[in-house]
Design a protein around this motif. Sequence first.
Motif, PDB file in Angstrom:
ATOM      1  N   MET A   1     -30.465  -8.049 -15.073  1.00 43.83           N
ATOM      2  CA  MET A   1     -29.869  -7.545 -15.536  1.00 43.83           C
ATOM      3  C   MET A   1     -30.763  -8.071 -16.607  1.00 43.83           C
ATOM      4  N   VAL A   2     -30.357  -7.196 -18.268  1.00 44.59           N
ATOM      5  CA  VAL A   2     -30.746  -7.787 -19.697  1.00 44.59           C
ATOM      6  C   VAL A   2     -29.448  -8.227 -19.998  1.00 44.59           C
ATOM      7  N   SER A   3     -30.283  -9.144 -20.624  1.00 50.24           N
ATOM      8  CA  SER A   3     -29.242 -10.009 -21.650  1.00 50.24           C
ATOM      9  C   SER A   3     -28.775  -9.672 -22.931  1.00 50.24           C
ATOM     10  N   VAL A   4     -28.381  -9.644 -23.675  1.00 49.46           N
ATOM     11  CA  VAL A   4     -27.573  -9.482 -24.950  1.00 49.46           C
ATOM     12  C   VAL A   4     -29.006  -9.716 -25.615  1.00 49.46           C
ATOM     13  N   GLN A   5     -29.785 -10.693 -25.663  1.00 50.57           N
ATOM     14  CA  GLN A   5     -30.174 -11.124 -26.623  1.00 50.57           C
ATOM     15  C   GLN A   5     -31.795 -10.399 -26.612  1.00 50.57           C
ATOM     16  N   ASP A   6     -32.003 -10.256 -25.237  1.00 54.23           N
ATOM     17  CA  ASP A   6     -33.521  -9.103 -24.630  1.00 54.23           C
ATOM     18  C   ASP A   6     -32.983  -8.201 -24.945  1.00 54.23           C
ATOM     19  N   GLN A   7     -32.474  -7.900 -26.223  1.00 52.76           N
ATOM     20  CA  GLN A   7     -31.932  -6.779 -27.064  1.00 52.76           C
ATOM     21  C   GLN A   7     -31.879  -6.888 -28.138  1.00 52.76           C
ATOM     22  N   LEU A   8     -32.424  -5.644 -29.084  1.00 57.71           N
ATOM     23  CA  LEU A   8     -32.700  -6.286 -30.521  1.00 57.71           C
ATOM     24  C   LEU A   8     -32.357  -4.729 -31.143  1.00 57.71           C
ATOM     25  N   GLU A   9     -31.651  -5.030 -32.636  1.00 57.40           N
ATOM     26  CA  GLU A   9     -30.689  -3.634 -33.056  1.00 57.40           C
ATOM     27  C   GLU A   9     -32.409  -3.568 -34.155  1.00 57.40           C
ATOM     28  N   ILE A  10     -32.887  -2.871 -34.527  1.00 58.67           N
ATOM     29  CA  ILE A  10     -33.515  -2.786 -35.613  1.00 58.67           C
ATOM     30  C   ILE A  10     -33.120  -1.893 -36.532  1.00 58.67           C
ATOM     31  N   LYS A  11     -33.076  -1.718 -37.967  1.00 62.45           N
ATOM     32  CA  LYS A  11     -33.453   0.051 -38.945  1.00 62.45           C
ATOM     33  C   LYS A  11     -34.347   0.400 -39.553  1.00 62.45           C
ATOM     34  N   PHE A  12     -34.957   0.622 -39.658  1.00 62.84           N
ATOM     35  CA  PHE A  12     -36.118   0.944 -40.404  1.00 62.84           C
ATOM     36  C   PHE A  12     -35.990   1.183 -42.113  1.00 62.84           C
ATOM     37  N   ARG A  13     -36.039   0.677 -43.024  1.00 66.40           N
ATOM     38  CA  ARG A  13     -35.824   1.282 -44.578  1.00 66.40           C
ATOM     39  C   ARG A  13     -37.533   1.184 -45.314  1.00 66.40           C
ATOM     40  N   LEU A  14     -37.152   2.261 -46.070  1.00 65.17           N
ATOM     41  CA  LEU A  14     -37.749   3.059 -46.427  1.00 65.17           C
ATOM     42  C   LEU A  14     -37.958   3.344 -47.834  1.00 65.17           C
ATOM     43  N   THR A  15     -39.319   3.065 -48.796  1.00 61.33           N
ATOM     44  CA  THR A  15     -39.263   3.219 -50.046  1.00 61.33           C
ATOM     45  C   THR A  15     -38.091   3.330 -50.523  1.00 61.33           C
ATOM     46  N   GLY A  21     -32.538   5.279 -38.265  1.00 62.81           N
ATOM     47  CA  GLY A  21     -31.650   4.061 -37.232  1.00 62.81           C
ATOM     48  C   GLY A  21     -29.994   3.535 -37.775  1.00 62.81           C
ATOM     49  N   PRO A  22     -29.934   2.182 -37.870  1.00 68.88           N
ATOM     50  CA  PRO A  22     -30.325   1.579 -36.374  1.00 68.88           C
ATOM     51  C   PRO A  22     -30.604   2.202 -34.822  1.00 68.88           C
ATOM     52  N   LYS A  23     -31.630   1.325 -34.486  1.00 66.82           N
ATOM     53  CA  LYS A  23     -31.655   1.691 -32.398  1.00 66.82           C
ATOM     54  C   LYS A  23     -32.072   0.505 -32.033  1.00 66.82           C
ATOM     55  N   THR A  24     -31.878   0.279 -30.790  1.00 64.78           N
ATOM     56  CA  THR A  24     -31.906  -1.008 -30.448  1.00 64.78           C
ATOM     57  C   THR A  24     -33.142  -0.635 -29.542  1.00 64.78           C
ATOM     58  N   VAL A  31     -45.096  -4.019 -31.528  1.00 67.73           N
ATOM     59  CA  VAL A  31     -44.489  -4.145 -33.354  1.00 67.73           C
ATOM     60  C   VAL A  31     -45.623  -1.997 -33.144  1.00 67.73           C
ATOM     61  N   ALA A  32     -46.488  -2.259 -32.404  1.00 67.13           N
ATOM     62  CA  ALA A  32     -46.872  -0.917 -32.483  1.00 67.13           C
ATOM     63  C   ALA A  32     -46.369   0.262 -31.818  1.00 67.13           C
ATOM     64  N   THR A  33     -45.367  -0.305 -30.538  1.00 66.16           N
ATOM     65  CA  THR A  33     -44.614   0.763 -30.184  1.00 66.16           C
ATOM     66  C   THR A  33     -43.100   1.133 -31.419  1.00 66.16           C
ATOM     67  N   LEU A  34     -42.699   0.091 -31.949  1.00 70.25           N
ATOM     68  CA  LEU A  34     -42.146   0.381 -33.269  1.00 70.25           C
ATOM     69  C   LEU A  34     -43.023   1.379 -34.468  1.00 70.25           C
ATOM     70  N   LYS A  35     -44.266   1.866 -34.444  1.00 67.25           N
ATOM     71  CA  LYS A  35     -44.444   2.008 -36.030  1.00 67.25           C
ATOM     72  C   LYS A  35     -44.679   3.157 -34.994  1.00 67.25           C
ATOM     73  N   GLU A  36     -44.404   3.986 -33.844  1.00 66.97           N
ATOM     74  CA  GLU A  36     -44.472   4.760 -33.716  1.00 66.97           C
ATOM     75  C   GLU A  36     -42.878   5.354 -33.441  1.00 66.97           C
ATOM     76  N   SER A  37     -42.095   5.038 -33.018  1.00 67.21           N
ATOM     77  CA  SER A  37     -40.407   5.160 -33.331  1.00 67.21           C
ATOM     78  C   SER A  37     -41.018   5.562 -35.139  1.00 67.21           C
ATOM     79  N   VAL A  38     -41.242   4.527 -35.703  1.00 66.13           N
ATOM     80  CA  VAL A  38     -41.153   4.624 -37.077  1.00 66.13           C
ATOM     81  C   VAL A  38     -41.715   7.023 -37.272  1.00 66.13           C
TER      82      VAL A  38
END
Length: 117
Positions: A1-15, A21-24, A31-38
Amino acid sequence: MVSVQDQLEIKFRLTDGSDIGPKTFPAATSVATLKESVIAQWPKEKENGPRTVKDVKLISGGKILENNKRVGECQSPLCDVAGGVTTMHVVVQPPPLEKEKKIINEPKQNKCVCVIL
């Protein structure tokens, strides 16, 4: 079972101040996977979107995040609030211009400039 602390809600601010986002994401996400998501979520109406992971820099807590790091390792206790949304700033490196490519490919010439007053 995944706890809440193992999930991060992140939004990406553009210039321009807009957000993606935000996306969990799991804390184990690279970080490379986050960049692919962006790149995948980049607004179609915006010009000069990133094409590859190398074109994107993510900044969180004033630090540029390295591709091989996990999101959980990049958290700053001063900037990130538990259970809150983490904002990461996105910087896109513009593609090099043709003129710059020519200058880079040309061999450097030794030039000396002296000024005598």
